[in-house]
Design an enzyme around this catalytic site. Structure first.
Site, PDB file in Angstrom:
ATOM      1  N   CYS A 198     -11.628  -5.734   6.198  1.00  0.00           N
ATOM      2  CA  CYS A 198     -12.385  -6.437   5.140  1.00  0.00           C
ATOM      3  C   CYS A 198     -12.127  -5.785   3.789  1.00  0.00           C
ATOM      4  O   CYS A 198     -13.056  -5.389   3.078  1.00  0.00           O
ATOM      5  CB  CYS A 198     -13.876  -6.433   5.484  1.00  0.00           C
ATOM      6  SG  CYS A 198     -14.176  -7.173   7.095  1.00  0.00           S
ATOM      7  N   LYS A 213      10.083 -11.842   1.358  1.00  0.00           N
ATOM      8  CA  LYS A 213       8.985 -11.084   0.747  1.00  0.00           C
ATOM      9  C   LYS A 213       9.292  -9.586   0.827  1.00  0.00           C
ATOM     10  O   LYS A 213       9.044  -8.835  -0.120  1.00  0.00           O
ATOM     11  CB  LYS A 213       7.676 -11.431   1.482  1.00  0.00           C
ATOM     12  CG  LYS A 213       6.446 -10.706   0.990  1.00  0.00           C
ATOM     13  CD  LYS A 213       5.880 -11.331  -0.287  1.00  0.00           C
ATOM     14  CE  LYS A 213       4.465 -10.868  -0.580  1.00  0.00           C
ATOM     15  NZ  LYS A 213       4.378  -9.777  -1.515  1.00  0.00           N
ATOM     16  N   ASN A 244       4.869  -3.385 -13.132  1.00  0.00           N
ATOM     17  CA  ASN A 244       6.020  -4.160 -12.633  1.00  0.00           C
ATOM     18  C   ASN A 244       6.942  -4.600 -13.769  1.00  0.00           C
ATOM     19  O   ASN A 244       8.175  -4.529 -13.649  1.00  0.00           O
ATOM     20  CB  ASN A 244       5.538  -5.392 -11.864  1.00  0.00           C
ATOM     21  CG  ASN A 244       4.776  -5.017 -10.598  1.00  0.00           C
ATOM     22  OD1 ASN A 244       4.685  -3.845 -10.265  1.00  0.00           O
ATOM     23  ND2 ASN A 244       4.231  -6.004  -9.910  1.00  0.00           N
TER      24      ASN A 244
HETATM   25  P1  NAP Z   1      -7.060  -3.031   1.677  1.00  0.00           P
HETATM   26  O1  NAP Z   1      -7.869  -3.524   0.517  1.00  0.00           O
HETATM   27  O2  NAP Z   1      -6.805  -1.572   1.787  1.00  0.00           O
HETATM   28  O3  NAP Z   1      -7.712  -3.596   3.010  1.00  0.00           O
HETATM   29  C1  NAP Z   1      -7.526  -3.060   4.284  1.00  0.00           C
HETATM   30  C2  NAP Z   1      -8.906  -2.878   4.878  1.00  0.00           C
HETATM   31  O4  NAP Z   1      -8.799  -2.581   6.255  1.00  0.00           O
HETATM   32  C3  NAP Z   1      -9.689  -1.760   4.220  1.00  0.00           C
HETATM   33  O5  NAP Z   1     -11.017  -2.205   3.968  1.00  0.00           O
HETATM   34  C4  NAP Z   1      -9.692  -0.682   5.315  1.00  0.00           C
HETATM   35  O6  NAP Z   1     -10.820   0.169   5.253  1.00  0.00           O
HETATM   36  C5  NAP Z   1      -9.725  -1.523   6.536  1.00  0.00           C
HETATM   37  N1  NAP Z   1      -9.312  -0.835   7.769  1.00  0.00           N
HETATM   38  C6  NAP Z   1      -8.417   0.174   7.925  1.00  0.00           C
HETATM   39  N2  NAP Z   1      -8.301   0.495   9.239  1.00  0.00           N
HETATM   40  C7  NAP Z   1      -9.148  -0.315   9.914  1.00  0.00           C
HETATM   41  C8  NAP Z   1      -9.508  -0.455  11.277  1.00  0.00           C
HETATM   42  N3  NAP Z   1      -8.963   0.315  12.228  1.00  0.00           N
HETATM   43  N4  NAP Z   1     -10.436  -1.387  11.612  1.00  0.00           N
HETATM   44  C9  NAP Z   1     -11.012  -2.176  10.671  1.00  0.00           C
HETATM   45  N5  NAP Z   1     -10.724  -2.082   9.351  1.00  0.00           N
HETATM   46  C10 NAP Z   1      -9.800  -1.167   8.977  1.00  0.00           C
HETATM   47  O7  NAP Z   1      -5.628  -3.747   1.672  1.00  0.00           O
HETATM   48  P2  NAP Z   1      -5.285  -5.237   1.158  1.00  0.00           P
HETATM   49  O8  NAP Z   1      -4.903  -5.172  -0.265  1.00  0.00           O
HETATM   50  O9  NAP Z   1      -6.352  -6.148   1.593  1.00  0.00           O
HETATM   51  O10 NAP Z   1      -3.932  -5.510   1.954  1.00  0.00           O
HETATM   52  C11 NAP Z   1      -3.903  -5.916   3.313  1.00  0.00           C
HETATM   53  C12 NAP Z   1      -2.466  -6.372   3.613  1.00  0.00           C
HETATM   54  O11 NAP Z   1      -2.179  -7.535   2.826  1.00  0.00           O
HETATM   55  C13 NAP Z   1      -1.379  -5.367   3.204  1.00  0.00           C
HETATM   56  O12 NAP Z   1      -0.283  -5.473   4.072  1.00  0.00           O
HETATM   57  C14 NAP Z   1      -0.962  -5.816   1.808  1.00  0.00           C
HETATM   58  O13 NAP Z   1       0.351  -5.414   1.464  1.00  0.00           O
HETATM   59  C15 NAP Z   1      -1.025  -7.331   2.016  1.00  0.00           C
HETATM   60  N6  NAP Z   1      -1.202  -8.095   0.794  1.00  0.00           N
HETATM   61  C16 NAP Z   1      -2.208  -7.771  -0.070  1.00  0.00           C
HETATM   62  C17 NAP Z   1      -2.352  -8.521  -1.213  1.00  0.00           C
HETATM   63  C18 NAP Z   1      -3.436  -8.214  -2.222  1.00  0.00           C
HETATM   64  O14 NAP Z   1      -3.400  -8.825  -3.302  1.00  0.00           O
HETATM   65  N7  NAP Z   1      -4.379  -7.344  -1.939  1.00  0.00           N
HETATM   66  C19 NAP Z   1      -1.475  -9.590  -1.481  1.00  0.00           C
HETATM   67  C20 NAP Z   1      -0.474  -9.884  -0.561  1.00  0.00           C
HETATM   68  C21 NAP Z   1      -0.353  -9.133   0.589  1.00  0.00           C
HETATM   69  P3  NAP Z   1     -10.695   1.571   4.458  1.00  0.00           P
HETATM   70  O15 NAP Z   1     -10.338   1.211   3.047  1.00  0.00           O
HETATM   71  O16 NAP Z   1     -12.058   2.160   4.631  1.00  0.00           O
HETATM   72  O17 NAP Z   1      -9.590   2.335   5.141  1.00  0.00           O
HETATM   73  O1  PAF Z   2       2.778  -5.154  -3.247  1.00  0.00           O
HETATM   74  C1  PAF Z   2       2.603  -5.660  -4.383  1.00  0.00           C
HETATM   75  O2  PAF Z   2       2.165  -5.021  -5.337  1.00  0.00           O
HETATM   76  C2  PAF Z   2       2.918  -7.131  -4.570  1.00  0.00           C
HETATM   77  O3  PAF Z   2       3.347  -7.655  -3.338  1.00  0.00           O
HETATM   78  C3  PAF Z   2       3.957  -7.437  -5.663  1.00  0.00           C
HETATM   79  C4  PAF Z   2       4.489  -8.844  -5.461  1.00  0.00           C
HETATM   80  C5  PAF Z   2       5.098  -6.456  -5.677  1.00  0.00           C
HETATM   81  C6  PAF Z   2       3.295  -7.526  -7.021  1.00  0.00           C
HETATM   82  O4  PAF Z   2       2.742  -6.327  -7.475  1.00  0.00           O
END
Ligand code: NAP
Ligand code: PAF
Length: 305
Positions: A8, A176, A194
């Site tokens: 989350c 990607k 970036n």
């Molecule tokens: P994030 O904000 O760090 O979310 C991950 C969450 O999972 C954190 O709340 C983390 O908690 C929790 N977590 C870690 N281990 C866990 C477990 N064992 N059980 C349950 N929850 C757990 O990361 P995010 O930005 O959402 O990114 C998630 C994925 O999407 C990544 O691969 C990222 O590259 C991709 N993505 C993100 C975006 C974006 O804009 N954010 C866009 C495209 C793709 P803690 O923080 O307490 O460890």
């Molecule tokens: O991981 C990131 O930061 C994003 O996927 C991207 C597209 C590189 C933009 O910052």
């Protein structure tokens, strides 16, 4: 639909809010048990959505009709595996993350397994999650049990458009990965937003050339100039962003480099290819990670050590 969202964080919360607003029966799954999870998401148009969510309810997990996993790649195997035995055998699992190679670390699953690649953009602050920009989510099957689940894309599209089904999700994920393998490590190397990578386009060219070699061996039809164009498009579209890898390094968290550059290098080795530019960047990032890991160890060890 009964949905559990595992992870989350920033991406998880924008999906949680979108799915709840659509009337789905949603719970979250946290690393550490808590009776409830309160979160707030601010949309790109500045609308605010606050909600208190039920979490970690095993009974709900046993009834689940969709498990959406929004963990980081390196958190995924250890986060997902404990849930598998509780999950109904037919419950689809969607892995929504950047990078590749996670699936090689999972056992063979009976549940239908999909990968989602998204350009939605969100970040977390201690008080709220900000959905910064509307993106496009590509969803597709990772095993034969998921091959006919294209309706899932329609359900997700109603909640957080745009979502489309891609039978060949491997190609989408590699495209990607190419963008992330260039932008993310370079922003760490130059410690920059970036957009500043427009000043190092000769390096971008060399990195794209190496990626194209591997993608071609993977059977993906692309070339250096196509990859260069798509990387430059993302650099310009996200000019003001600090990449997720730079944010992880700044916060001294582990990065997704093993599933981005690391996976690229692993596949290159299988094809007997040497990628000097990506190897150097990979070593640079791993060095940064190990520097702060040893700093943490030093500061947590008693002084007699
Ligand atoms: P994030 O904000 O760090 O979310 C991950 C969450 O999972 C954190 O709340 C983390 O908690 C929790 N977590 C870690 N281990 C866990 C477990 N064992 N059980 C349950 N929850 C757990 O990361 P995010 O930005 O959402 O990114 C998630 C994925 O999407 C990544 O691969 C990222 O590259 C991709 N993505 C993100 C975006 C974006 O804009 N954010 C866009 C495209 C793709 P803690 O923080 O307490 O460890
Ligand atoms: O991981 C990131 O930061 C994003 O996927 C991207 C597209 C590189 C933009 O910052």
């Amino acid at each position: 639909m009964k949905i559990t969202v595992l992870g989350c964080g920033a991406l998880g919360q924008i999906w949680l809010s979108a799915l709840i607003r659509m009337g789905h029966d949603v719970q979250g799954w946290l690393k550490v048990f808590a009776p409830h999870f309160r979160f707030q998401v601010v949309s790109p148009e500045q609308d605010s959505f606050s909600h208190t969510l039920s979490v970690n309810d095993s009974h709900k997990l046993q009834q689940c009709e969709l498990l959406l996993v929004t963990l980081k790649a390196q958190q995924l195997p250890s986060g997902l595996l404990p849930l598998i035995s509780l999950l109904p055998k037919k419950c689809p699992i969607i892995l929504m993350h950047n990078g590749l190679g996670v699936v090689d670390e999972l056992p063979q699953l009976t549940q239908p397994l999909c990968h989602a690649v998204t350009t939605q953009a969100a970040y977390r602050t201690p008080t709220a999650t900000f959905h910064k920009g509307w993106g496009f989510t590509q969803l597709g099957p990772l095993n034969s049990a998921a091959a006919s689940l294209s309706d899932l894309a329609k359900i997700l599209h109603q909640a957080l458009p745009d979502v489309a089904w891609y039978d060949d999700i491997k190609t989408s994920a590699w495209k990607k990965l190419a963008v992330n393998a260039v932008i993310n490590p370079l922003t760490v190397k130059y410690h920059c937003q970036n957009g500043q990578l427009m000043d190092v386009l000769s390096e971008v060219t060399l990195l794209c050339r190496e990626i194209a070699l591997v993608m071609n061996r993977e059977g993906i039809h692309t070339d250096d100039s196509q990859l260069f164009e798509s990387v430059v498009n993302v650099i310009q579209a996200t000019a003001g962003n600090y990449s997720s890898m730079l944010q992880d390094i700044q916060a001294q968290r582990s990065t997704e480099v093993d599933y981005i550059t690391g996976y690229l290098l692993k596949r290159a080795r299988c094809f007997g290819l040497n990628l000097p530019q990506h190897t150097a960047l990979y070593q640079w990032i791993k060095q940064q990670e190990s520097d702060y890991a040893s700093d943490t160890l030093r500061t947590t060890l008693p002084s007699s050590w």
